[in-house]
Design an enzyme around this catalytic site. Structure first.
Site, PDB file in Angstrom:
ATOM      1  N   MET A  17       0.865  -1.186   0.000  1.00 46.63           N
ATOM      2  CA  MET A  17       0.000   0.000   0.000  1.00 46.63           C
ATOM      3  C   MET A  17       0.897   1.230   0.000  1.00 46.63           C
ATOM      4  O   MET A  17       1.600   1.496   0.989  1.00 46.63           O
ATOM      5  CB  MET A  17      -0.910   0.007   1.230  1.00 46.63           C
ATOM      6  CG  MET A  17      -2.000  -1.053   1.200  1.00 46.63           C
ATOM      7  SD  MET A  17      -3.121  -0.943   2.606  1.00 46.63           S
ATOM      8  CE  MET A  17      -2.126  -1.631   3.939  1.00 46.63           C
ATOM      9  N   GLN A  70       8.049  -3.980  -5.098  1.00 50.46           N
ATOM     10  CA  GLN A  70       7.072  -3.888  -6.189  1.00 50.46           C
ATOM     11  C   GLN A  70       7.456  -2.766  -7.134  1.00 50.46           C
ATOM     12  O   GLN A  70       7.790  -1.669  -6.699  1.00 50.46           O
ATOM     13  CB  GLN A  70       5.672  -3.617  -5.640  1.00 50.46           C
ATOM     14  CG  GLN A  70       4.649  -3.670  -6.762  1.00 50.46           C
ATOM     15  CD  GLN A  70       3.248  -3.355  -6.316  1.00 50.46           C
ATOM     16  OE1 GLN A  70       2.949  -2.227  -5.954  1.00 50.46           O
ATOM     17  NE2 GLN A  70       2.380  -4.347  -6.349  1.00 50.46           N
ATOM     18  N   CYS A 100      -3.000  -1.746  -9.129  1.00 54.35           N
ATOM     19  CA  CYS A 100      -3.416  -0.426  -8.638  1.00 54.35           C
ATOM     20  C   CYS A 100      -4.438   0.180  -9.592  1.00 54.35           C
ATOM     21  O   CYS A 100      -4.249   0.135 -10.800  1.00 54.35           O
ATOM     22  CB  CYS A 100      -2.208   0.492  -8.576  1.00 54.35           C
ATOM     23  SG  CYS A 100      -1.838   0.957  -6.915  1.00 54.35           S
ATOM     24  N   ASP A 206     -10.683  -7.442   0.921  1.00 59.69           N
ATOM     25  CA  ASP A 206     -11.695  -7.405   1.990  1.00 59.69           C
ATOM     26  C   ASP A 206     -11.496  -8.443   3.092  1.00 59.69           C
ATOM     27  O   ASP A 206     -12.454  -8.759   3.804  1.00 59.69           O
ATOM     28  CB  ASP A 206     -13.107  -7.560   1.407  1.00 59.69           C
ATOM     29  CG  ASP A 206     -13.486  -6.428   0.458  1.00 59.69           C
ATOM     30  OD1 ASP A 206     -12.717  -5.447   0.366  1.00 59.69           O
ATOM     31  OD2 ASP A 206     -14.539  -6.539  -0.189  1.00 59.69           O
ATOM     32  N   GLY A 228      -4.642  -5.875   3.344  1.00 62.32           N
ATOM     33  CA  GLY A 228      -4.203  -4.485   3.233  1.00 62.32           C
ATOM     34  C   GLY A 228      -4.856  -3.601   4.268  1.00 62.32           C
ATOM     35  O   GLY A 228      -4.370  -3.448   5.394  1.00 62.32           O
ATOM     36  N   ARG A 229      -6.038  -3.065   3.925  1.00 65.61           N
ATOM     37  CA  ARG A 229      -6.643  -2.026   4.762  1.00 65.61           C
ATOM     38  C   ARG A 229      -6.934  -2.478   6.180  1.00 65.61           C
ATOM     39  O   ARG A 229      -6.850  -1.672   7.109  1.00 65.61           O
ATOM     40  CB  ARG A 229      -7.908  -1.508   4.065  1.00 65.61           C
ATOM     41  CG  ARG A 229      -7.583  -0.721   2.815  1.00 65.61           C
ATOM     42  CD  ARG A 229      -8.791  -0.522   1.947  1.00 65.61           C
ATOM     43  NE  ARG A 229      -9.271  -1.796   1.417  1.00 65.61           N
ATOM     44  CZ  ARG A 229     -10.367  -1.950   0.704  1.00 65.61           C
ATOM     45  NH1 ARG A 229     -11.122  -0.906   0.451  1.00 65.61           N
ATOM     46  NH2 ARG A 229     -10.725  -3.126   0.254  1.00 65.61           N
TER      47      ARG A 229
HETATM   48  C1  LIG Z   1      -3.706   3.269   0.471  1.00 69.83           C
HETATM   49  C2  LIG Z   1      -3.545   2.130  -0.490  1.00 69.83           C
HETATM   50  C3  LIG Z   1      -2.410   2.061  -1.300  1.00 69.83           C
HETATM   51  C4  LIG Z   1      -2.245   0.995  -2.193  1.00 69.83           C
HETATM   52  N1  LIG Z   1      -1.102   0.908  -2.920  1.00 69.83           N
HETATM   53  C5  LIG Z   1      -0.880  -0.170  -3.695  1.00 69.83           C
HETATM   54  C6  LIG Z   1       0.369  -0.335  -4.372  1.00 69.83           C
HETATM   55  O1  LIG Z   1       1.291   0.486  -4.278  1.00 69.83           O
HETATM   56  N2  LIG Z   1       0.509  -1.450  -5.153  1.00 69.83           N
HETATM   57  C7  LIG Z   1      -0.491  -2.399  -5.288  1.00 69.83           C
HETATM   58  O2  LIG Z   1      -0.298  -3.386  -5.994  1.00 69.83           O
HETATM   59  N3  LIG Z   1      -1.661  -2.267  -4.639  1.00 69.83           N
HETATM   60  C8  LIG Z   1      -1.859  -1.191  -3.852  1.00 69.83           C
HETATM   61  N4  LIG Z   1      -3.036  -1.087  -3.141  1.00 69.83           N
HETATM   62  C9  LIG Z   1      -4.016  -2.195  -3.211  1.00 69.83           C
HETATM   63  C10 LIG Z   1      -3.792  -3.201  -2.074  1.00 69.83           C
HETATM   64  O3  LIG Z   1      -2.550  -3.850  -2.197  1.00 69.83           O
HETATM   65  C11 LIG Z   1      -4.903  -4.272  -2.052  1.00 69.83           C
HETATM   66  O4  LIG Z   1      -4.886  -4.962  -3.269  1.00 69.83           O
HETATM   67  C12 LIG Z   1      -6.290  -3.682  -1.831  1.00 69.83           C
HETATM   68  O5  LIG Z   1      -6.281  -2.712  -0.792  1.00 69.83           O
HETATM   69  C13 LIG Z   1      -7.319  -4.784  -1.482  1.00 69.83           C
HETATM   70  O6  LIG Z   1      -6.949  -5.458  -0.303  1.00 69.83           O
HETATM   71  P1  LIG Z   1      -7.663  -5.131   1.124  1.00 69.83           P
HETATM   72  O7  LIG Z   1      -9.151  -5.250   0.921  1.00 69.83           O
HETATM   73  O8  LIG Z   1      -7.125  -6.161   2.067  1.00 69.83           O
HETATM   74  O9  LIG Z   1      -7.283  -3.721   1.490  1.00 69.83           O
HETATM   75  C14 LIG Z   1      -3.230  -0.015  -2.279  1.00 69.83           C
HETATM   76  C15 LIG Z   1      -4.370   0.065  -1.456  1.00 69.83           C
HETATM   77  C16 LIG Z   1      -4.532   1.115  -0.570  1.00 69.83           C
HETATM   78  C17 LIG Z   1      -5.752   1.134   0.302  1.00 69.83           C
END
Ligand SMILES: Cc1cc2nc3c(=O)[nH]c(=O)nc-3n(C[C@H](O)[C@H](O)[C@H](O)COP(=O)(O)O)c2cc1C
Length: 352
Positions: A17, A70, A100, A206, A228-229
């Site tokens: 993230m 990455q 992304c 999620d 992630g979140r």
């Molecule tokens: C603030 C933020 C920054 C993110 N930056 C990246 C990133 O640099 N590279 C990437 O592949 N995904 C990025 N993502 C996506 C996350 O890696 C992940 O795929 C997405 O948040 C879904 O997972 P989650 O529901 O567990 O948050 C980002 C997500 C958030 C919320």
């Protein structure tokens, strides 16, 4: 769980993230139960490699192996160069960002936008694998979404082609690029990718509780889950999930003062990476996430945002957690935090 030559302690991964999963945060998550963490995305634009932002992102001091970096970009030759550059600076795994939703690199859409242009996506994958192989058989992994849009879910096709090109692991976020962060992640496409591939597949999207982690692993058959979140402000979610998967029992929430100590430790690491001014400002979001959903957390966050030094932040935090500990031995359970996290992201990260 294995990526190339690296055996991981478990199958719970920290999602990359940007602006969140810097080295201090990754280290904290790994100390608290994550088996693996991918760095924030590093651009393939050479002119930015010496910028403060990119050099901080390339900081892996004291980070446990395997160090995974990455990279993001839209040009195969530049991505190959970025691969070599990052391997020379310590990367042991290179992850390609095709996940992304809205990231502009060189005036073109990179990240998941590449899923719309499969020939270009494959050209990039092949170039990165070739560069990583030449630099010492470094494994390359790929992070993608389920597809470009509902009508064009090409994750299985692209993942198969990536596997043929020599990619060692694929992560799928269960949303299309068009969805951004809206709606709910769907896991059927991830299950289809897992069924089609022989390399490890990671399910993402999620996962915010031990039950959800088990359910997603079961439904997709994936080798690992990536979070992630839900880890923002709650990095101990990894040990909660690990404990549940191992025993079927839920861990209690951490003692309030223990959570405080983890947060303070994280902040000190954070200040030393970013320096006083930037460190103090960028620490606010981590503190905000940590108190979100807790009684009085929002009022504290607003007060804390007015403080202008790291010393004042840490003192205020200790005072606030100290008062909370008088009322609760353990962190009061709250799901409000996760819901708020999702709402924030939905609003902030709409795809262009
Ligand atoms: C603030 C933020 C920054 C993110 N930056 C990246 C990133 O640099 N590279 C990437 O592949 N995904 C990025 N993502 C996506 C996350 O890696 C992940 O795929 C997405 O948040 C879904 O997972 P989650 O529901 O567990 O948050 C980002 C997500 C958030 C919320």
């Amino acid at each position: 769980m294995q990526i190339g030559p690296y055996s991981l302690p478990n199958n719970l991964f920290v999602a990359p993230m940007a602006g969140v999963t810097d080295r201090p945060f990754r280290q904290l998550c790994r100390r608290l139960g994550a088996g693996y963490a991918v760095s924030e995305m590093v651009t393939s634009r050479k002119d930015l490699w010496n910028s403060l932002k990119t050099s901080r992102r390339a900081n892996h001091d004291g980070e446990a192996a395997p160090i995974s970096v990455q990279i993001a970009g839209t040009d195969a030759a530049m991505m190959a160069e970025a691969t070599t550059y990052n391997i020379e600076r310590g990367a042991q795994i290179i992850d390609i960002n095709m996940g992304c939703p809205a990231k502009k690199v060189c005036s073109k859409w990179a990240g998941s936008a590449l899923m719309q242009d499969e020939p270009l996506a494959l050209e990039i994958i092949r170039a990165v694998v070739e560069a990583a192989t030449a630099a010492g058989a470094v494994p390359v992994t790929l992070k993608m979404r389920t597809g470009w849009c509902q009508a064009e879910k090409n994750a299985v096709r692209l993942a198969l082609a990536a596997q043929d090109a020599g990619v060692a692991m694929v992560t799928v976020h269960g949303r299309t690029r068009e969805q951004g962060y809206k709606g709910e992640a769907e896991y059927d496409t991830i299950a289809a990718v897992k069924a089609a591939l022989r390399i490890p597949v990671v399910a993402n999207g999620d996962v915010d509780s031990p039950h959800k982690a088990r359910e997603v692993l079961r439904r997709t058959g994936a080798d690992a889950v990536m979070i992630g979140r839900a880890a923002q402000g709650r990095p101990w979610i990894f040990r909660e999930i690990a404990h549940y998967l191992a025993t079927g029992e839920l861990l209690d929430t951490p003692p309030v003062l223990q959570a405080q100590d983890w947060l303070v430790e994280h902040l000190h690491d954070h200040y030393s990476l970013y320096g006083e001014l930037t460190g103090m400002r960028t620490a606010r979001k981590h503190i905000g996430w940590a108190v979100r959903g807790l009684p009085g957390g929002e009022a504290f966050r607003q007060r804390m945002n007015l403080l202008e030094s790291s010393t004042a932040q840490v003192a205020a935090l200790r005072q606030w957690f100290g008062a909370l500990a008088q009322q609760h031995e353990r962190l009061p359970v709250s799901t409000a935090g996760m819901e708020a996290a999702h709402d924030e992201e939905h609003q902030a990260r709409q795809p262009a």
